[in-house]
Scaffold this motif. Structure first.
Motif: not given
Length: 95
Positions: A22-28, A35-52
């Motif tokens: 979902q990250i590409v769609f989130f960025i765009d 869904d954006c809120a869910a992705v943000r929440k995940h990125l707040d708690t997952c450093n590997p995904c945040l780096e990607k």
């Protein structure tokens, strides 16, 4: 009674795969707000995904900057000539 909260559990690999898709769609900005809120929440708690996410965002920015450059006219002429050759070849083959 202990007032200390346990740290949040690490996301599973399956969760990360879903979010990474979902990250590409989130960025765009192509996701629904929920869904954006869910992705943000995940990125707040997952450093590997945040780096990607950061890498993907940086790559998209570099590509966007590169797409603003104009090709030299000589190159453009060569490409247009070759496209015309291919059109003629296709037309000749189909006839």
């Amino acid at each position: 009674m202990n007032d200390r909260q346990d740290p949040p559990a690490s996301p599973s690999a399956e969760e990360c795969v879903d979010y990474l898709e979902q990250i590409v769609f989130f960025i765009d900005n192509e996701l629904a707000e929920a869904d954006c809120a869910a992705v943000r929440k995940h990125l707040d708690t997952c450093n590997p995904c945040l780096e990607k996410y950061d890498l993907q965002r940086t790559m998209k920015a570099v590509v966007a900057r590169s797409c603003t450059e104009v090709a030299p006219s000589q190159l453009r002429d060569k490409v247009m000539f070759r496209l015309q050759q291919v059109r003629v070849e296709i037309t000749t083959t189909e006839a």
